[in-house]
Design a protein around this motif. Structure first.
Motif, PDB file in Angstrom:
ATOM      1  N   ARG A 108       4.634  -9.882   8.374  1.00  0.00           N
ATOM      2  CA  ARG A 108       4.506  -9.086   9.592  1.00  0.00           C
ATOM      3  C   ARG A 108       4.625  -7.599   9.262  1.00  0.00           C
ATOM      4  O   ARG A 108       3.868  -6.791   9.758  1.00  0.00           O
ATOM      5  CB  ARG A 108       5.586  -9.513  10.608  1.00  0.00           C
ATOM      6  CG  ARG A 108       4.957 -10.177  11.838  1.00  0.00           C
ATOM      7  CD  ARG A 108       6.000 -10.686  12.795  1.00  0.00           C
ATOM      8  NE  ARG A 108       6.624 -11.898  12.287  1.00  0.00           N
ATOM      9  CZ  ARG A 108       7.924 -12.084  12.235  1.00  0.00           C
ATOM     10  NH1 ARG A 108       8.762 -11.160  12.648  1.00  0.00           N
ATOM     11  NH2 ARG A 108       8.420 -13.213  11.773  1.00  0.00           N
ATOM     12  N   LYS A 109       5.582  -7.293   8.373  1.00  0.00           N
ATOM     13  CA  LYS A 109       5.769  -5.901   7.993  1.00  0.00           C
ATOM     14  C   LYS A 109       4.517  -5.319   7.359  1.00  0.00           C
ATOM     15  O   LYS A 109       4.131  -4.203   7.615  1.00  0.00           O
ATOM     16  CB  LYS A 109       6.929  -5.810   6.997  1.00  0.00           C
ATOM     17  CG  LYS A 109       8.155  -5.142   7.611  1.00  0.00           C
ATOM     18  CD  LYS A 109       9.210  -4.953   6.602  1.00  0.00           C
ATOM     19  CE  LYS A 109       9.592  -3.484   6.518  1.00  0.00           C
ATOM     20  NZ  LYS A 109      10.759  -3.293   5.698  1.00  0.00           N
ATOM     21  N   LEU A 151      -7.074  -3.954  -5.024  1.00  0.00           N
ATOM     22  CA  LEU A 151      -5.908  -4.847  -5.115  1.00  0.00           C
ATOM     23  C   LEU A 151      -4.891  -4.688  -3.981  1.00  0.00           C
ATOM     24  O   LEU A 151      -4.434  -5.676  -3.423  1.00  0.00           O
ATOM     25  CB  LEU A 151      -5.232  -4.711  -6.482  1.00  0.00           C
ATOM     26  CG  LEU A 151      -5.838  -5.580  -7.603  1.00  0.00           C
ATOM     27  CD1 LEU A 151      -5.030  -5.440  -8.888  1.00  0.00           C
ATOM     28  CD2 LEU A 151      -5.940  -7.044  -7.197  1.00  0.00           C
ATOM     29  N   PRO A 152      -4.537  -3.432  -3.619  1.00  0.00           N
ATOM     30  CA  PRO A 152      -3.550  -3.308  -2.526  1.00  0.00           C
ATOM     31  C   PRO A 152      -4.031  -3.957  -1.235  1.00  0.00           C
ATOM     32  O   PRO A 152      -3.251  -4.579  -0.515  1.00  0.00           O
ATOM     33  CB  PRO A 152      -3.433  -1.786  -2.341  1.00  0.00           C
ATOM     34  CG  PRO A 152      -3.862  -1.208  -3.630  1.00  0.00           C
ATOM     35  CD  PRO A 152      -4.902  -2.125  -4.185  1.00  0.00           C
ATOM     36  N   GLN A 153      -5.311  -3.836  -0.955  1.00  0.00           N
ATOM     37  CA  GLN A 153      -5.820  -4.471   0.265  1.00  0.00           C
ATOM     38  C   GLN A 153      -5.904  -5.974   0.099  1.00  0.00           C
ATOM     39  O   GLN A 153      -5.636  -6.735   1.030  1.00  0.00           O
ATOM     40  CB  GLN A 153      -7.214  -3.923   0.586  1.00  0.00           C
ATOM     41  CG  GLN A 153      -7.200  -2.435   0.845  1.00  0.00           C
ATOM     42  CD  GLN A 153      -8.561  -1.970   1.285  1.00  0.00           C
ATOM     43  OE1 GLN A 153      -9.018  -2.335   2.363  1.00  0.00           O
ATOM     44  NE2 GLN A 153      -9.208  -1.175   0.440  1.00  0.00           N
ATOM     45  N   ALA A 154      -6.314  -6.374  -1.111  1.00  0.00           N
ATOM     46  CA  ALA A 154      -6.442  -7.815  -1.377  1.00  0.00           C
ATOM     47  C   ALA A 154      -5.081  -8.484  -1.228  1.00  0.00           C
ATOM     48  O   ALA A 154      -4.965  -9.567  -0.669  1.00  0.00           O
ATOM     49  CB  ALA A 154      -7.000  -8.041  -2.774  1.00  0.00           C
ATOM     50  N   LEU A 155      -4.059  -7.794  -1.706  1.00  0.00           N
ATOM     51  CA  LEU A 155      -2.711  -8.375  -1.715  1.00  0.00           C
ATOM     52  C   LEU A 155      -2.283  -8.778  -0.304  1.00  0.00           C
ATOM     53  O   LEU A 155      -1.629  -9.804  -0.105  1.00  0.00           O
ATOM     54  CB  LEU A 155      -1.728  -7.359  -2.295  1.00  0.00           C
ATOM     55  CG  LEU A 155      -0.451  -7.973  -2.878  1.00  0.00           C
ATOM     56  CD1 LEU A 155      -0.797  -8.962  -3.981  1.00  0.00           C
ATOM     57  CD2 LEU A 155       0.461  -6.898  -3.408  1.00  0.00           C
ATOM     58  N   LYS A 156      -2.692  -7.973   0.658  1.00  0.00           N
ATOM     59  CA  LYS A 156      -2.362  -8.260   2.043  1.00  0.00           C
ATOM     60  C   LYS A 156      -2.956  -9.606   2.462  1.00  0.00           C
ATOM     61  O   LYS A 156      -2.335 -10.383   3.173  1.00  0.00           O
ATOM     62  CB  LYS A 156      -2.917  -7.139   2.921  1.00  0.00           C
ATOM     63  CG  LYS A 156      -2.056  -6.850   4.127  1.00  0.00           C
ATOM     64  CD  LYS A 156      -2.691  -5.786   4.976  1.00  0.00           C
ATOM     65  CE  LYS A 156      -1.911  -4.489   4.931  1.00  0.00           C
ATOM     66  NZ  LYS A 156      -2.480  -3.446   5.778  1.00  0.00           N
ATOM     67  N   ASN A 157      -4.180  -9.859   1.980  1.00  0.00           N
ATOM     68  CA  ASN A 157      -4.823 -11.131   2.316  1.00  0.00           C
ATOM     69  C   ASN A 157      -4.249 -12.290   1.510  1.00  0.00           C
ATOM     70  O   ASN A 157      -4.272 -13.435   1.946  1.00  0.00           O
ATOM     71  CB  ASN A 157      -6.329 -11.058   2.048  1.00  0.00           C
ATOM     72  CG  ASN A 157      -6.979  -9.941   2.833  1.00  0.00           C
ATOM     73  OD1 ASN A 157      -6.499  -9.585   3.911  1.00  0.00           O
ATOM     74  ND2 ASN A 157      -8.035  -9.358   2.294  1.00  0.00           N
ATOM     75  N   ILE A 158      -3.777 -11.954   0.290  1.00  0.00           N
ATOM     76  CA  ILE A 158      -3.303 -13.015  -0.598  1.00  0.00           C
ATOM     77  C   ILE A 158      -1.888 -13.461  -0.235  1.00  0.00           C
ATOM     78  O   ILE A 158      -1.510 -14.605  -0.436  1.00  0.00           O
ATOM     79  CB  ILE A 158      -3.306 -12.516  -2.066  1.00  0.00           C
ATOM     80  CG1 ILE A 158      -4.714 -12.111  -2.476  1.00  0.00           C
ATOM     81  CG2 ILE A 158      -2.798 -13.579  -3.006  1.00  0.00           C
ATOM     82  CD1 ILE A 158      -4.726 -11.258  -3.719  1.00  0.00           C
ATOM     83  N   TRP A 159      -1.146 -12.520   0.308  1.00  0.00           N
ATOM     84  CA  TRP A 159       0.279 -12.748   0.551  1.00  0.00           C
ATOM     85  C   TRP A 159       0.601 -14.095   1.222  1.00  0.00           C
ATOM     86  O   TRP A 159       1.451 -14.840   0.718  1.00  0.00           O
ATOM     87  CB  TRP A 159       0.862 -11.579   1.353  1.00  0.00           C
ATOM     88  CG  TRP A 159       2.310 -11.693   1.575  1.00  0.00           C
ATOM     89  CD1 TRP A 159       2.925 -12.114   2.718  1.00  0.00           C
ATOM     90  CD2 TRP A 159       3.356 -11.421   0.647  1.00  0.00           C
ATOM     91  NE1 TRP A 159       4.281 -12.111   2.561  1.00  0.00           N
ATOM     92  CE2 TRP A 159       4.577 -11.694   1.295  1.00  0.00           C
ATOM     93  CE3 TRP A 159       3.387 -10.977  -0.678  1.00  0.00           C
ATOM     94  CZ2 TRP A 159       5.804 -11.543   0.672  1.00  0.00           C
ATOM     95  CZ3 TRP A 159       4.614 -10.815  -1.293  1.00  0.00           C
ATOM     96  CH2 TRP A 159       5.792 -11.100  -0.623  1.00  0.00           C
TER      97      TRP A 159
END
Ligand code: ARG
Length: 491
Positions: free
Chosen positions: A486-487, A412-420
């Protein structure tokens, strides 16, 4: 798999249709309508405030309110019943639905008790006799004489109104255009999209006296077969309430209160109303609109996200009959929501679910948009999760992590980066699309701009103002979201 999916969708649709059919026929046989109103202490009047002198928006003591002779009629009925009047604004064509679904207790909106309407609601005795006219541009005064002069031209009438039906029936070679609000029709007339607008004579007079560029002509509709007087509508079968209201209405007729009292008062509001038409004067109304738009958007994205996580997990459930069922249900839900317009969903939650639990408009709007957004967000999340390399899960599992733990702390933490980014887009889309809830009367930005429009009789300025305001909101939101994106890419 496909077949089962289709079956699941069909099942959901059949349930919805069946439920809708039963709830509309299940009317209470015994009438406790009067007791109910007296118990709650309020009488909610639904009206479409685009119809001076019947009902219109005016600034009274610095506050924008619905005033007019119909409001006076409503006040009198409420007072005689010993309860407080609450006025609820909505478009003319949703008034009777609102009455049937219990969103309002009565409708007073210059409404004629036609036979078709009588089938669905009950009317009191009539309190006023109007008659029909046509409003035109003053410059066209020599050209149009009555309803028969508009061959090859376009006349407008409010959707759901008797004028709309009569114009369709009683003119030939004339295009009849329906619009939701009479103020919009007048704008259409002034911008020469329409050559005439049919409405009740007192309203025509009010619009003409408020605007030097307009004039009125007789309609010459044959109205012998229709009732053109105004009455108060109550839900079908509310005998006790209608009987009580009839007492007030009869008094109004007998003492000629409309002509002596209510109309002059309405006329005064009309005169004082057009004093300040500067958009700056209405900053409070616009601010309130922004506030509601943002509340709806933030809540909907929040709840939509939670729903989206659950749905996407359900869609990816593995093993067992239960998991399979879960997968189908979630898929059917997503397909169904994506396959129906959000506008219909909003009306369904407000009017349809409203038959079971009477949700306020704002809450209905948030629920409907969250339910809608959840389906889309689920797909973004699923895509995001699928984009995380399988090797990650395998590695985590071989290190002894449970699948739940792996999902939560690795995938999930990695997915969130893509979902954001998609989530951000959804937020920005919702800032704009949440405007749909204005149809059920939530005071968001579009709704407020309509109020300003009917308050000031200015058509284009409020539209330009909200256009800029929407842009400021979406632009700011996208800057903020970009900053976080970006962050996230950095850490
Ligand atoms: N008398 C017409 C009707 O019953 C039109 C009423 C329109 N009222 C309004 N508030 N816009 O259909």
């Amino acid at each position: 798999m496909k077949n089962k999916l289709i079956m699941a969708i069909a099942l959901v649709m059949a349930l919805v249709a069946g439920w809708a059919a039963t709830t509309t026929t299940a009317q209470a046989a015994t009438d406790n309508s009067l007791a109910k109103v007296q118990k709650k202490g309020t009488l909610i009047m639904g009206t479409s405030p685009d119809y001076p002198p019947y009902e219109f928006q005016a600034t009274v003591h610095g506050k924008s309110q619905v005033v007019g002779m119909d409001v006076a009629v409503g006040k009198k009925i409420a007072k005689d019943l010993g309860v407080k009047l609450v006025v609820k604004s909505m478009s003319f064509d949703s008034l009777l639905v609102a009455l049937q679904t219990g969103k309002v207790d009565m409708v007073i909106s210059g409404m004629n008790p036609t036979p078709a309407r009588r089938k669905n609601v009950d009317f009191t005795h009539t309190y006023y006799q109007g008659g029909y006219s046509i409003v035109i541009n003053k410059n066209d005064k020599g050209i149009y004489k009555d309803k028969d002069s508009f061959v090859g031209k376009t006349i407008g009438a409010q959707t759901g109104s008797t004028m709309y039906n009569e114009s369709k029936k009683q003119t030939s070679g004339t295009t009849v255009k329906g619009m939701t609000s009479v103020s919009d029709l007048i704008l259409g007339l002034q911008s020469h999209k329409l050559q005439g607008v049919a409405m009740e004579k007192p309203s025509a007079q009010a619009y003409v006296s408020n605007n030097k560029e307009l004039a009125m002509i007789p309609s010459h509709f044959d109205l012998s077969a229709s009732d053109t007087s105004a009455s108060v509508a109550f839900a079908k079968g509310s005998t006790s309430l209608v009987a009580a209201a009839n007492k007030s209405v009869d008094q109004i007729r007998k003492q000629d209160l409309v002509n002596k009292d209510y109309l002059p008062a309405a006329g005064k509001y009309l005169k004082t109303n057009t004093v300040n038409t500067s958009m700056l004067h209405y900053w409070k109304a616009f601010l309130k609109g922004i506030e509601y738009t943002l509340i709806i958007t933030v809540c909907s994205v929040f709840f939509g996200f939670i729903l989206g996580v659950l749905l996407s997990l359900a869609r990816m459930a593995q093993g067992g009959v239960f998991a399979t069922a879960l997968r189908w249900l979630a898929t059917a839900y997503v397909e169904f929501i994506r396959g129906t317009p959000m506008m219909v969903q909003v009306m369904f939650v407000y009017f349809g679910l409203g038959l079971i639990v009477n949700l306020p408009a704002l809450m209905s709007g948030i629920i409907a948009i969250s339910l809608n957004s959840g389906a889309y967000i689920a797909e973004y999340i699923r895509g995001g999760i699928n984009s995380v390399d399988k090797g990650q899960t395998e590695a985590a599992r071989s290190l002894g992590m449970t699948s739940g733990y792996t999902m939560r702390y690795v995938v999930l933490p990695q997915a969130l980066k893509n979902i954001w980014p998609s989530l951000g887009n959804e937020f920005i889309t919702l800032i704009k699309d949440s405007s749909i809830v204005s149809i059920i009367g939530v005071s968001e930005l579009i709704f407020q701009s309509n109020i300003v429009r009917s308050d000031t009789y200015r058509g284009v300025a409020p539209i330009a103002v909200i256009m800029v305001l929407y842009f400021i909101m979406t632009f700011t939101a996208s800057r903020i979201l970009n900053h976080f994106e970006r962050k996230m890419q950095h850490d």
